[in-house]
Design a protein around this motif. Structure first.
Motif, PDB file in Angstrom:
ATOM      1  N   LYS A  84      -0.567  22.065 -26.787  1.00 42.03           N
ATOM      2  CA  LYS A  84      -1.132  21.563 -28.044  1.00 42.03           C
ATOM      3  C   LYS A  84      -2.625  21.298 -27.927  1.00 42.03           C
ATOM      4  CE  LYS A  84       3.090  19.441 -29.842  1.00 42.03           C
ATOM      5  NZ  LYS A  84       3.757  18.185 -30.288  1.00 42.03           N
ATOM      6  N   GLY A  85      -3.051  20.878 -26.740  1.00 40.90           N
ATOM      7  CA  GLY A  85      -4.467  20.607 -26.536  1.00 40.90           C
ATOM      8  C   GLY A  85      -5.315  21.854 -26.709  1.00 40.90           C
ATOM      9  N   TRP A  86      -4.876  22.960 -26.100  1.00 42.24           N
ATOM     10  CA  TRP A  86      -5.607  24.217 -26.229  1.00 42.24           C
ATOM     11  C   TRP A  86      -5.533  24.759 -27.654  1.00 42.24           C
ATOM     12  CZ3 TRP A  86      -9.348  25.652 -23.390  1.00 42.24           C
ATOM     13  CH2 TRP A  86      -9.358  25.430 -22.010  1.00 42.24           C
ATOM     14  N   ILE A  87      -4.382  24.573 -28.303  1.00 46.22           N
ATOM     15  CA  ILE A  87      -4.249  25.012 -29.693  1.00 46.22           C
ATOM     16  C   ILE A  87      -5.264  24.292 -30.573  1.00 46.22           C
ATOM     17  CG2 ILE A  87      -2.751  24.951 -31.737  1.00 46.22           C
ATOM     18  CD1 ILE A  87      -0.377  25.459 -29.881  1.00 46.22           C
ATOM     19  N   ASN A  88      -5.391  22.989 -30.361  1.00 49.16           N
ATOM     20  CA  ASN A  88      -6.350  22.206 -31.141  1.00 49.16           C
ATOM     21  C   ASN A  88      -7.791  22.603 -30.818  1.00 49.16           C
ATOM     22  OD1 ASN A  88      -6.987  19.912 -32.972  1.00 49.16           O
ATOM     23  ND2 ASN A  88      -7.908  19.055 -31.121  1.00 49.16           N
ATOM     24  N   THR A  89      -8.059  22.845 -29.522  1.00 48.82           N
ATOM     25  CA  THR A  89      -9.404  23.269 -29.111  1.00 48.82           C
ATOM     26  C   THR A  89      -9.783  24.591 -29.764  1.00 48.82           C
ATOM     27  OG1 THR A  89      -9.267  22.137 -26.971  1.00 48.82           O
ATOM     28  CG2 THR A  89     -10.848  23.943 -27.148  1.00 48.82           C
ATOM     29  N   PHE A  90      -8.845  25.541 -29.731  1.00 49.44           N
ATOM     30  CA  PHE A  90      -9.115  26.848 -30.334  1.00 49.44           C
ATOM     31  C   PHE A  90      -9.358  26.699 -31.833  1.00 49.44           C
ATOM     32  CE2 PHE A  90      -8.181  30.867 -32.322  1.00 49.44           C
ATOM     33  CZ  PHE A  90      -8.728  31.794 -31.451  1.00 49.44           C
ATOM     34  N   ASP A 139      -3.962  46.685 -20.638  1.00 55.05           N
ATOM     35  CA  ASP A 139      -5.332  46.777 -21.136  1.00 55.05           C
ATOM     36  C   ASP A 139      -6.119  45.550 -20.676  1.00 55.05           C
ATOM     37  OD1 ASP A 139      -7.684  47.177 -22.448  1.00 55.05           O
ATOM     38  OD2 ASP A 139      -6.840  47.205 -24.477  1.00 55.05           O
ATOM     39  N   VAL A 140      -6.824  45.695 -19.567  1.00 53.65           N
ATOM     40  CA  VAL A 140      -7.539  44.550 -18.995  1.00 53.65           C
ATOM     41  C   VAL A 140      -8.740  44.144 -19.840  1.00 53.65           C
ATOM     42  CG1 VAL A 140      -6.808  45.105 -16.659  1.00 53.65           C
ATOM     43  CG2 VAL A 140      -8.968  46.034 -17.509  1.00 53.65           C
ATOM     44  N   HIS A 141      -9.172  45.005 -20.740  1.00 52.52           N
ATOM     45  CA  HIS A 141     -10.354  44.718 -21.553  1.00 52.52           C
ATOM     46  C   HIS A 141     -10.093  43.662 -22.624  1.00 52.52           C
ATOM     47  CE1 HIS A 141     -12.450  47.997 -19.619  1.00 52.52           C
ATOM     48  NE2 HIS A 141     -11.457  48.814 -19.910  1.00 52.52           N
ATOM     49  N   ILE A 142      -8.838  43.320 -22.866  1.00 50.41           N
ATOM     50  CA  ILE A 142      -8.541  42.310 -23.887  1.00 50.41           C
ATOM     51  C   ILE A 142      -8.500  40.905 -23.283  1.00 50.41           C
ATOM     52  CG2 ILE A 142      -7.176  43.990 -25.185  1.00 50.41           C
ATOM     53  CD1 ILE A 142      -4.662  42.403 -24.316  1.00 50.41           C
ATOM     54  N   ILE A 143      -8.666  40.787 -21.959  1.00 48.79           N
ATOM     55  CA  ILE A 143      -8.522  39.501 -21.270  1.00 48.79           C
ATOM     56  C   ILE A 143      -9.857  38.772 -21.163  1.00 48.79           C
ATOM     57  CG2 ILE A 143      -7.848  38.391 -19.112  1.00 48.79           C
ATOM     58  CD1 ILE A 143      -5.977  40.769 -18.609  1.00 48.79           C
ATOM     59  N   TYR A 144      -9.844  37.504 -21.580  1.00 50.55           N
ATOM     60  CA  TYR A 144     -11.037  36.651 -21.481  1.00 50.55           C
ATOM     61  C   TYR A 144     -10.614  35.297 -20.913  1.00 50.55           C
ATOM     62  CZ  TYR A 144     -13.466  39.980 -24.503  1.00 50.55           C
ATOM     63  OH  TYR A 144     -14.031  41.110 -25.031  1.00 50.55           O
ATOM     64  N   SER A 145     -11.546  34.653 -20.201  1.00 53.18           N
ATOM     65  CA  SER A 145     -11.278  33.333 -19.638  1.00 53.18           C
ATOM     66  C   SER A 145     -11.375  32.261 -20.721  1.00 53.18           C
ATOM     67  CB  SER A 145     -12.276  33.027 -18.519  1.00 53.18           C
ATOM     68  OG  SER A 145     -12.139  31.694 -18.088  1.00 53.18           O
ATOM     69  N   LYS A 146     -10.500  31.260 -20.635  1.00 49.59           N
ATOM     70  CA  LYS A 146     -10.548  30.137 -21.569  1.00 49.59           C
ATOM     71  C   LYS A 146     -11.810  29.299 -21.396  1.00 49.59           C
ATOM     72  CE  LYS A 146      -5.752  29.102 -22.816  1.00 49.59           C
ATOM     73  NZ  LYS A 146      -4.647  28.141 -22.665  1.00 49.59           N
ATOM     74  N   ASP A 147     -12.505  29.501 -20.298  1.00 47.27           N
ATOM     75  CA  ASP A 147     -13.759  28.776 -20.080  1.00 47.27           C
ATOM     76  C   ASP A 147     -14.752  29.023 -21.211  1.00 47.27           C
ATOM     77  OD1 ASP A 147     -12.773  27.794 -17.734  1.00 47.27           O
ATOM     78  OD2 ASP A 147     -13.826  29.213 -16.439  1.00 47.27           O
TER      79      ASP A 147
END
Length: 219
Positions: A12-18, A102-110
């Protein structure tokens, strides 16, 4: 009008952050994964939500009692809509890369953590990438639609050469992938004979590809 994107996470924390990070730029649909979730129910929800893009966390089983991660959602969504805009955000990029085609769709949550001007610039670029990915997707649909109409009109007036017939066949298949529900068919194709031919082209080509896969597996 804002693009409508879904964000999938078990935290829920990440959902709210996003949501807080992207609400000014997109209409964000929050999808929380829990013990009652399955890939099928999530997909049904996504497909019914009239979305322009999907962003998912990778390690969904970290805090949710589910037997799948975000890569499974990506795989199933790509199977249904191969060209649809999808992004994967994760705190475990190395692990995600090993389980995603497809590695190009991956991004860090940082990227969601903004502490200075450089971080803000990277976030702004990321938002622009999502918007461009969506607009390019719809441009591809429009361009495919337009080219099919041009070739169909030429076929009806003067006929097509072999190269053009081959191009039209490939465009039929591409349009079927871009529009699996059959939406926005070109006006010149909205006839029983034309739709039957389109379906025949698509089905026959898919059958040939399946047979080739079987032959390759036997080698």
């Amino acid at each position: 009008m804002k693009y409508r994107i879904a964000y999938i996470d078990e935290d829920k924390g990440w959902i709210n952050t996003f949501y807080q990070t992207f609400k000014a730029d997109f209409e964000v649909i929050r999808v929380e994964v829990n013990s009652e979730s399955s890939v099928e129910t999530i997909l049904d929800s996504l497909l019914a939500s009239d979305l322009n893009a999907v962003v998912t966390d990778y390690l969904l089983e970290e805090n949710a009692e589910v037997p799948f991660n975000g890569n499974k959602i990506v795989e199933e969504l790509k199977r249904i809509r191969p060209h649809f805009p999808i992004v994967m955000l994760t705190s475990y990029p190395t692990q995600a890369i090993g389980h995603t085609d497809d590695v190009h769709i991956i991004y860090s949550k940082d990227i969601l953590t903004v502490e200075n001007d450089k971080d803000q610039e990277e976030l702004d670029i990321f938002k622009s990438k999502i918007q461009s990915n969506i607009s390019n997707y719809y441009r591809k649909i429009k361009d495919t639609n337009t080219r099919i109409e041009q070739l169909v009109e030429k076929r009806n007036k003067e006929g097509l050469d072999i190269k053009e017939e081959e191009e039209l066949t490939k465009l039929y298949i591409l349009f079927d992938e871009l529009n699996p529900e059959g939406k926005d068919l070109p006006a010149n194709l909205v006839h029983r004979d034309s739709i039957s031919k389109l379906n025949e082209f698509v089905n026959e080509t898919k059958e040939i590809l399946e047979e080739l896969k079987k032959l390759n597996q036997k080698k």
